[in-house]
Design an enzyme around this catalytic site. Sequence first.
Site, PDB file in Angstrom:
ATOM      1  N   ASN A   1      18.971 -17.193  -4.658  1.00 21.37           N
ATOM      2  CA  ASN A   1      18.550 -18.560  -4.291  1.00 21.37           C
ATOM      3  C   ASN A   1      17.709 -18.586  -3.011  1.00 21.37           C
ATOM      4  OD1 ASN A   1      20.598 -18.780  -6.247  1.00 21.37           O
ATOM      5  ND2 ASN A   1      21.044 -20.876  -5.605  1.00 21.37           N
TER       6      ASN A   1
ATOM      7  N   GLY B   1      10.165  -8.898  -2.551  1.00 21.39           N
ATOM      8  CA  GLY B   1       9.639  -8.214  -1.352  1.00 21.39           C
ATOM      9  C   GLY B   1       8.286  -7.578  -1.634  1.00 21.39           C
TER      10      GLY B   1
ATOM     11  N   SER C   1       8.497  12.730   2.394  1.00 26.75           N
ATOM     12  CA  SER C   1       7.047  12.942   2.267  1.00 26.75           C
ATOM     13  C   SER C   1       6.577  14.350   2.649  1.00 26.75           C
ATOM     14  CB  SER C   1       6.283  11.901   3.091  1.00 26.75           C
ATOM     15  OG  SER C   1       6.477  10.635   2.529  1.00 26.75           O
TER      16      SER C   1
ATOM     17  N   GLU D   1     -10.107  -1.701  -4.302  1.00 24.77           N
ATOM     18  CA  GLU D   1      -9.844  -2.951  -5.037  1.00 24.77           C
ATOM     19  C   GLU D   1      -8.365  -3.331  -4.981  1.00 24.77           C
ATOM     20  OE1 GLU D   1      -9.976  -4.567  -9.634  1.00 24.77           O
ATOM     21  OE2 GLU D   1     -10.848  -2.607  -9.193  1.00 24.77           O
TER      22      GLU D   1
ATOM     23  N   SER E   1      12.378  11.358   5.992  1.00 27.30           N
ATOM     24  CA  SER E   1      11.372  11.077   4.962  1.00 27.30           C
ATOM     25  C   SER E   1      11.217  12.287   4.054  1.00 27.30           C
ATOM     26  CB  SER E   1      10.031  10.753   5.626  1.00 27.30           C
ATOM     27  OG  SER E   1       9.001  10.751   4.667  1.00 27.30           O
TER      28      SER E   1
ATOM     29  N   LYS F   1       1.656  -1.412   7.077  1.00 26.69           N
ATOM     30  CA  LYS F   1       0.850  -1.503   5.843  1.00 26.69           C
ATOM     31  C   LYS F   1      -0.193  -2.624   5.874  1.00 26.69           C
ATOM     32  CE  LYS F   1       3.769   0.732   2.385  1.00 26.69           C
ATOM     33  NZ  LYS F   1       4.261   0.620   1.013  1.00 26.69           N
TER      34      LYS F   1
ATOM     35  N   ASN G   1      -1.318   1.872   1.884  1.00 24.17           N
ATOM     36  CA  ASN G   1      -0.349   2.948   2.145  1.00 24.17           C
ATOM     37  C   ASN G   1      -1.027   4.306   2.269  1.00 24.17           C
ATOM     38  OD1 ASN G   1      -0.894   3.601  -0.590  1.00 24.17           O
ATOM     39  ND2 ASN G   1       1.164   4.421  -0.851  1.00 24.17           N
TER      40      ASN G   1
ATOM     41  N   GLY H   1      13.454  -9.381  -7.657  1.00 23.22           N
ATOM     42  CA  GLY H   1      13.022  -9.140  -6.278  1.00 23.22           C
ATOM     43  C   GLY H   1      11.708  -9.824  -5.944  1.00 23.22           C
TER      44      GLY H   1
ATOM     45  N   ASP I   1       0.724   3.074  -4.260  1.00 26.14           N
ATOM     46  CA  ASP I   1       2.040   2.705  -4.810  1.00 26.14           C
ATOM     47  C   ASP I   1       1.892   2.247  -6.258  1.00 26.14           C
ATOM     48  OD1 ASP I   1       3.578   3.235  -2.549  1.00 26.14           O
ATOM     49  OD2 ASP I   1       3.254   1.241  -1.708  1.00 26.14           O
TER      50      ASP I   1
ATOM     51  N   THR J   1       3.333   3.550   6.243  1.00 29.01           N
ATOM     52  CA  THR J   1       4.523   2.855   5.763  1.00 29.01           C
ATOM     53  C   THR J   1       4.899   1.738   6.734  1.00 29.01           C
ATOM     54  OG1 THR J   1       6.716   3.144   4.796  1.00 29.01           O
ATOM     55  CG2 THR J   1       6.247   4.472   6.757  1.00 29.01           C
TER      56      THR J   1
END
Length: 275
Positions: free
Chosen positions: A147, A124, A16, A75, A14, A63, A84, A122, A99, A59
Amino acid sequence: MKKFGLIGYPLGHSMSPLIHKELFKLNNIEGDYSLNEINPDCFEEGIKELKDFCGYNVTIPHKTGIIPYLQELSERARLFGAVNTVEIKDGRLIGHNTDCHGFLRALEMADIELGGKVLLCGSGGVSRMFAFESILAGAELTIAVRNDDVPMANQIKQEIADKLGKSCEVITLDEVDGKYDLLINGTPVGMYPSVNSCVLPREKVLSCKAVFDAVYNPLETMLIRYAKEGGLKYSNGLPMLVWQAAVAQEIWLGVSFTADQIKPVIEITERELKK
């Protein structure tokens, strides 16, 4: 020394700790940032281990799993149903989603406007956030997916209708046609090691005015290369990664960061990624 960290499972490598260390330096904060793997099977016990932390990031896969353990949601965290960043205030756990702020500040830094006609590839978790932010910014949104992912994209469409009272269009990637103000790639297409793939053909990329690619490894995906060659405004996902960490520190520590402060942190992270 103030303790902070990241929880997830598994965590692997990571960026981070490096990013937060550089951000701490900017405000002369004595801070330590650690990686904490918490197996979903022992989640409650794992959370208790963080009681002496001043805040932490969350993460995959926690989450959404973290939410029942929190006393309050911001909010945006409530809107996305995902957290996160956890703020610890007077013993209370408050969930945030930084994010979205990372995304918006990364666009700002690249002088890209979120509005007009937006094409999002996308469906996700991160694409869901991009979709919501696009609608909140007043954009005309089209979600393009494989599809197999049409049902997931339709789920986002339904959520946008239910939560925001707005509409968007869902199409397949091979149906993409026409001009867009902004192309957002929320898929992992182009990510290392599949560096020779692009979510859309070159001519379809070049019919957009700007490109945002959530991928940052490699720093220059094929999508970003097409954008550069076409003279489009563009950003990879690294500024978003750094900015979401910076906004987490703004929440934890009551500090604030400027784009000029963040640029060197992005450069340091870039150098580390290239290694």
